[in-house]
Design an enzyme around this catalytic site. Structure first.
Site, PDB file in Angstrom:
ATOM      1  CB  THR A 137      -4.397  17.417  -5.103  1.00  0.00           C
ATOM      2  OG1 THR A 137      -3.466  17.228  -4.031  1.00  0.00           O
ATOM      3  CG2 THR A 137      -5.184  18.688  -4.840  1.00  0.00           C
ATOM      4  CB  SER A 171       0.085  10.767  -6.836  1.00  0.00           C
ATOM      5  OG  SER A 171      -0.550   9.618  -7.398  1.00  0.00           O
ATOM      6  N   GLY A 214      11.927   1.634 -13.662  1.00  0.00           N
ATOM      7  CA  GLY A 214      11.304   1.493 -12.354  1.00  0.00           C
ATOM      8  C   GLY A 214      10.684   0.132 -12.173  1.00  0.00           C
ATOM      9  CB  ILE A 273       3.192   1.398 -12.020  1.00  0.00           C
ATOM     10  CG1 ILE A 273       2.070   1.918 -11.118  1.00  0.00           C
ATOM     11  CG2 ILE A 273       2.953   1.831 -13.467  1.00  0.00           C
ATOM     12  CD1 ILE A 273       1.997   3.432 -11.040  1.00  0.00           C
ATOM     13  N   GLY A 274       5.568  -0.519 -12.724  1.00  0.00           N
ATOM     14  CA  GLY A 274       6.558  -0.999 -13.676  1.00  0.00           C
ATOM     15  C   GLY A 274       6.471  -2.494 -13.894  1.00  0.00           C
ATOM     16  CG  LEU A 275       7.604  -5.470 -10.817  1.00  0.00           C
ATOM     17  CD1 LEU A 275       7.396  -6.082  -9.430  1.00  0.00           C
ATOM     18  CD2 LEU A 275       8.592  -6.323 -11.614  1.00  0.00           C
ATOM     19  N   GLY A 317       7.687   6.248  -9.999  1.00  0.00           N
ATOM     20  CA  GLY A 317       6.950   6.704  -8.826  1.00  0.00           C
ATOM     21  C   GLY A 317       5.936   7.777  -9.170  1.00  0.00           C
ATOM     22  CG  HIS A 338      -8.340 -32.478  -2.267  1.00  0.00           C
ATOM     23  ND1 HIS A 338      -7.042 -32.070  -2.464  1.00  0.00           N
ATOM     24  CD2 HIS A 338      -8.480 -33.644  -2.952  1.00  0.00           C
ATOM     25  CE1 HIS A 338      -6.409 -32.950  -3.220  1.00  0.00           C
ATOM     26  NE2 HIS A 338      -7.266 -33.921  -3.538  1.00  0.00           N
TER      27      HIS A 338
END
Length: 474
Positions: free
Chosen positions: A149, A151, A186, A190-192, A270, A440
């Site tokens: 289900t 979140s 938060g 997600i917040g960042l 969250g 390189h």
């Protein structure tokens, strides 16, 4: 009252649910996939894809502003907010349309549009069946059930009272234009991601978090680098308790030593599992204080019942590739119950798509682990591209030097992380990677110093003089 029967009932048609239904059917089960909307996966609709579209626009704006470094003059950069959001929704809808084709491919009669809840589990230990009640009063009897289900965003009461001034990742992407100012509640992944992207698109952003650790970073040195980088692009208010109040068509946020007014607030506090209303208390499962059953991560089974829980619904590893893997495990074991088969889980691996990306691989290292560090502040390729910032930390087991984890916040970390997790899955050591060819100048080359530090700490044999490694100073 209409009755439906099947071998495996899957509740939830997201990434985990689709994988569970597909694998159960592949193993011969008669399946029912139950979902109230069949809207598409969280990733496509409100998660991975729309957020990356916003981040891509932010990257374009940021690169245009930074072009002076290379002698490229662009003049003032103008962000057309409505155009940014229109493209985001247009491309998002294409991704959603693609995921919905999976629903169209289901066998006839498999898709059930309804909400389901448990109504007891008779004879759990003697082969009894689960009984589900649908919100249209139909009854489903199944030999086993997979809960997938997903979140949903958690919006604490004071923020919920703000009405449409409060946004989540499920409403942000439908804004017709960018706000002028935004409070982000938060400092997790997600917040960042969204805070940095919106700041680069010209929104005045303040990020609040009651904790002092951003992004769940476990390494102090990585966190210090991350915090410094984020503080250059937005205002950080960490270790505070933000208290919102409505001020006309704006939102006032007060905290211990200040207050400010914002056009909108993004609540990224969250995404707890969607288990409310499932009736888990009727199943006989032992539930914790949050109403969650204990789930075996190797089988996805809840206790000893013919109930399995996969994806974000179990709250263990809430990322797409894990949801897909867990769904497949749950679907197969739902068919096999009671003869469930434990599966070996892949190395934990998460990416937060900040710039630079933030990556975490493996379990937390213990005190015996050998550690190698690579500073990208003066790394050759990173400096060429004007992206010379960040740090990589690699962990290896003693005494064999086998790579067991890493934390990265550096250019290209999303790609470097894949190379490292593949090496860990193969059981490779620091020496193994050092003997591989490295071109390189590349960002991959920057990891060689960290690998050499691990070899010296364990100790392991270092490659000989025929392997010159990274040129001095690069």
């Amino acid at each position: 009252m209409t009755s439906l029967t099947c071998d495996v009932a899957v509740i939830g048609a997201g990434t985990a649910g689709l994988a569970a239904e597909r694998n159960a059917r592949k193993h011969g089960a008669r399946t029912l996939l139950i979902d109230p909307e069949f809207a598409g996966t969280t990733c496509a609709t409100v998660g991975c894809m729309p957020s990356k579209l916003l981040i891509a626009a932010a990257r374009a704006a940021h690169q245009a502003r930074e072009s002076d470094l290379f002698g490229i003059r662009t003049g003032p950069v103008e962000v057309d907010g409505p155009a940014v959001m229109a493209r985001l929704r247009r491309e998002r809808d294409r991704f959603v349309s693609a995921t919905r084709k999976d629903f169209d491919a289901l066998p006839e009669g498999t898709r059930i549009r309804a909400r389901a809840r448990f109504d007891g589990l008779a004879g759990r230990l003697s082969g009894g069946q689960a009984r589900l009640i649908l919100d249209d009063e139909r009854v489903v009897t199944a030999r086993a059930v997979v809960i997938a289900t997903g979140s949903a965003p958690m919006v604490p009461g004071p923020f919920a009272a703000l009405g449409d001034l409060a946004l989540t990742n499920e409403t942000l992407f439908d804004l017709p234009d960018l706000p002028r100012s935004l409070a982000v509640i938060g400092g997790g992944a997600i917040g960042l991601e969204l805070a940095q992207a919106l700041a680069r698109l010209g929104v005045s952003v303040t990020l609040f978090d009651s904790g002092t650790r951003l992004g769940g970073v476990r390494c102090d040195r990585i966190h210090a680098t991350l915090k410094k980088a984020m503080a250059e692009e937005m205002t950080l208010r960490l270790g505070v308790t933000p208290e919102p109040s409505k001020d006309g068509r704006a939102e006032r946020i007060a905290w211990e030593d200040g207050e400010a007014t914002f056009d909108r607030v993004l609540v990224a506090a969250g995404r707890p599992p969607n288990v409310a209303g499932l009736g888990l208390e009727t199943t006989g499962l032992r539930l914790d204080d949050h109403g969650m059953p204990e789930v075996d991560p190797r089988t996805m089974q809840c206790g000893d019942a013919p109930i399995f829980m996969a994806g974000d619904a179990n709250g263990a590893r809430p990322v797409l590739h894990e949801a897909s893997a867990e769904g497949a495990i749950a679907g197969r074991n739902a068919v096999a119950w009671p003869a469930v088969v434990p599966s070996r889980r892949k190395t934990p691996f998460t990416i937060t798509f900040t710039d630079p990306p933030l990556v975490s691989i493996g379990e937390d290292p213990d005190d015996s682990a050998a550690i190698g560090s690579a500073d990208y502040g003066n790394q050759g390729r990173a400096r060429v591209e004007g992206r010379n910032r960040g740090l990589a930390r690699l962990y290896a087991a003693a005494p064999d030097g086998r790579l067991i984890g890493a934390d990265l916040f550096c250019p290209g970390a999303d790609h470097l992380g894949h190379l490292l997790v593949w090496a860990m899955e193969a059981g490779q050591t620091a020496t193994d990677l050092l003997t591989r060819p490295t071109y390189h100048p590349t960002l991959e080359e920057g990891l060689r110093g960290a690998l050499r530090q691990i070899c010296r700490a364990v100790p392991l044999e270092l490659p000989g003089d025929s392997d010159p490694g990274q040129p001095p100073g690069l």
